[in-house]
Motif scaffolding. Sequence first.
Motif, PDB file in Angstrom:
ATOM      1  N   MET A  69       0.721  -1.265   0.109  1.00 34.94           N
ATOM      2  CA  MET A  69      -0.197   0.347   0.037  1.00 34.94           C
ATOM      3  C   MET A  69       1.138   1.331  -0.187  1.00 34.94           C
ATOM      4  SD  MET A  69      -3.326  -1.167   2.269  1.00 34.94           S
ATOM      5  CE  MET A  69      -3.470  -2.665   2.692  1.00 34.94           C
ATOM      6  N   LEU A  70       1.723   1.207   0.726  1.00 32.17           N
ATOM      7  CA  LEU A  70       2.560   2.309   1.638  1.00 32.17           C
ATOM      8  C   LEU A  70       2.296   3.884   0.965  1.00 32.17           C
ATOM      9  CD1 LEU A  70       6.060   1.631  -0.692  1.00 32.17           C
ATOM     10  CD2 LEU A  70       5.457   1.337   1.500  1.00 32.17           C
ATOM     11  N   GLY A  71       0.913   3.860   1.575  1.00 35.34           N
ATOM     12  CA  GLY A  71      -0.087   5.321   1.642  1.00 35.34           C
ATOM     13  C   GLY A  71      -1.317   5.122   2.586  1.00 35.34           C
ATOM     14  N   GLN A 121      10.345 -10.840  -2.801  1.00 35.98           N
ATOM     15  CA  GLN A 121       9.183  -9.986  -3.994  1.00 35.98           C
ATOM     16  C   GLN A 121       9.153  -8.421  -2.639  1.00 35.98           C
ATOM     17  OE1 GLN A 121       6.825 -13.306  -5.046  1.00 35.98           O
ATOM     18  NE2 GLN A 121       5.522 -11.721  -4.631  1.00 35.98           N
ATOM     19  N   TYR A 122       9.038  -8.444  -1.262  1.00 37.90           N
ATOM     20  CA  TYR A 122       9.210  -7.508  -0.558  1.00 37.90           C
ATOM     21  C   TYR A 122       9.977  -5.661  -1.935  1.00 37.90           C
ATOM     22  CZ  TYR A 122       6.776  -7.970   4.105  1.00 37.90           C
ATOM     23  OH  TYR A 122       5.926  -8.776   4.496  1.00 37.90           O
ATOM     24  N   CYS A 123      11.635  -6.393  -1.782  1.00 37.74           N
ATOM     25  CA  CYS A 123      11.834  -5.013  -2.509  1.00 37.74           C
ATOM     26  C   CYS A 123      11.129  -4.081  -4.021  1.00 37.74           C
ATOM     27  CB  CYS A 123      13.849  -5.568  -3.650  1.00 37.74           C
ATOM     28  SG  CYS A 123      14.044  -6.764  -1.989  1.00 37.74           S
ATOM     29  N   LEU A 124      10.431  -5.171  -4.732  1.00 37.09           N
ATOM     30  CA  LEU A 124      10.202  -4.976  -5.656  1.00 37.09           C
ATOM     31  C   LEU A 124       8.574  -4.134  -5.824  1.00 37.09           C
ATOM     32  CD1 LEU A 124       9.951  -7.572  -7.937  1.00 37.09           C
ATOM     33  CD2 LEU A 124      12.212  -6.738  -7.209  1.00 37.09           C
ATOM     34  N   VAL A 125       7.904  -4.078  -4.328  1.00 32.91           N
ATOM     35  CA  VAL A 125       7.014  -3.584  -3.396  1.00 32.91           C
ATOM     36  C   VAL A 125       6.995  -1.266  -3.773  1.00 32.91           C
ATOM     37  CG1 VAL A 125       5.174  -2.532  -2.174  1.00 32.91           C
ATOM     38  CG2 VAL A 125       6.127  -5.078  -2.663  1.00 32.91           C
TER      39      VAL A 125
END
Lengths: 530, 210
Positions: free
Chosen positions: A463-465, B25-29
């Motif tokens: 989401m980041l927001g 895959q976290y990196c790609l978020v």
Amino acid sequence: MSNYFKAPLTRRQCLSLLAKAGSSSAVLGAAGIFGLTNTPVNASPVTLKPLQGKNRKVLILGAGISGLTAAYELERAGYHCTILEASHRIGGRVLTLRRGDFIDELGSPQICPFDDAPNLYFNAGAARIPAHHTGILHYCRTLGVELQLFSNHNKNCYTQDDAAFNGQPVRIREYEADMRGFIGELLAKSATSGAVLDQPFDEQDLDKFIQFAQAYGDLDSSLTYRGTDRAGYAAGGVTTAGILKQPRPLPELLRSDFCAGAMHFAEIADQAPALMTPSGGMDSIVKAFLRQLTTPVQLHCQVSNIQLQPQGVAITYLKQGESYTEQADYCLNCIPAQLVSGIENNLPADYVTIMRQLGRGKLTKIGLQAKQRFWEQEDIYSGISWTKQDITQIWYPHHDAFKAKGILLGAYSWEPQISDRFAAMTHQQRLATAIAQGTKVHANYAQHIENGVSVCWQRMNHMLGCGAVWPEELQKTGFQLLQAPAGNHYLMGDQLSMHPGWQEGAVRSAWHALADIERREALRSTGAQA
Amino acid sequence: MNKIWLVFMLLSSAVLADSKQPDAQYCLVCHGSAAQGNAAIKAPNLTILPDWYLRQQFIAFRNNWRGSATNDAHGKEMQAVANTMNDAEIEQAIAFIRRQAPVKLPISVNTTANVQHGQQLYQQCQACHGAQGEGNAQLHAPPLAGQHNWYLVQQLSAFKNGWRGNQNDDSYGQIMRQFAQSLPDEQAIADVVAYIDSLPSTQPLLRTSR
């Protein structure tokens, strides 16, 4: 003027103070980040014409409210839906936390530590529904979601400001009664002095106006404010005569910022009583959609490529490290725009440029488990206390009075700088901060709190927001462009509404996209170019 | 022969498994679907950065060399993630990043920048970062060519204002901070970045074997 004014004030000073009390629009604007103050008009629910044997496939990216709404309506009309969700759960920012739930915050993962009990839940995202949000209420009604009353405003809650009353919490009831008394007296006496209003104003109007001012402030027959039982009695009042509380001096009231902002929070159209919320947690709405859907939501599917094609859209996604590609007639994309801008795509350049300029809503909510419902001992059942500290608000549960324990909202900030400060802390530091600041509102706060959760929405994975932040100029030039389809691809979600952060915005954005698909399908069936 | 083949198969599938950890895959978020960077998140292009530099930056975040400044919200985001990762997870993440296919980046030209002036300013950079912005492993200087211009501006500003290169034990950061401080203003930063932006992207290079 009455001796109520402990410090001598001239009329001019009074008026400028009144202006301060009334200049709440800027503060309210900030408070209203969870929805603009305009009231959305009723909309008719979208009804898609059944496909009647035609084969149409729709890829829905994201299983929040907009994606679920679209899937439900499309399935009913015979469209074949595939729902891809990047995270480990369904619901997006409808997040009701209970014991054992995983909170996937980048850099600060948590497991919800609440006791396992039906009343111990925390709506970390969407939490309330105003009556004029007819879109989301349409689904509550038709899908059988039980609702309870919810209130932002409770006069028995507190306002606390280090700048006033020696930092001691004051009941909102008392603060508002005194403030209204002052304003009422000022209005009544200005009116009787004759030099008030420009427009035609006869004796009868003037009399009515003075009656209003008297009622507004609860003034005595000499139009003077001498305290009111609206503030509650200092003593007695049931079997003995009530003794009024001494009004607080006006300059002291004005030292608190409460009068210039939070006091008017529940005047905002989207925040005014009576509000509603589903029994047992906001995710009752998510569960209601899922009961209807035949297509399972596929979790852990992280979209890596969006390709517009002449007749549809191709979506590539990563699942457990493997890459898959699916094609469909339409793609309804509910991924936050700030993340879409990092996904490989062949969307029009101007489209992507707008997404890059959208801000990330920064909001923090902290939920705290209390081992006693100490607020009930202070005559508080539901509502919000306000403080000028970073935690900003304390919410008391509107449900399950007299149970052994309860979940408080221990902090809710929508100010970006404050949310940055919470984000920079470890989870334990956030809880310690929430408890330390809450102690200024409830003296023995720390001894009641057992554990808690913290959710910084700008750090939540996938989401980041929370709610797209549209700069005013960009909204004028870019909103309609982003709202329109790019080929057979539609960007959706509350981010494409004038109600970012509200489920209503999500529902209406889905209806907006579905109405366009309906239009194109009608054209296709007549052989015209869609 | 069959045994050797079997061992090879097992080894390569182990490497594959490592680089396919769902966690990576976290990196790609944040960093984009192919680690190419994302302007909306202010996350840099990782594909041009060699293994040693990625490793070095994980250490920098862990050591508080990056992300410690109060207002460095983006640095703090990465720092929080770095702090939750152990050495093995960092190696998995780097391996995962290495597997991403290169992506063509959008061109964004800064029309107010003076590329010629930037070229002059770049002369002091090239001793470490190379004439083509290709980087230098021996000097611990990362490649610059192919990085997003907004990220280079952001990092030069971070060095200049002390968000980076301000810790006693961060010797490479301190050296960079001195050079960043020699750029007098935002225009100079814009100019030198515009010049770097004009350099052809070099392939990921100097993949040092550990």
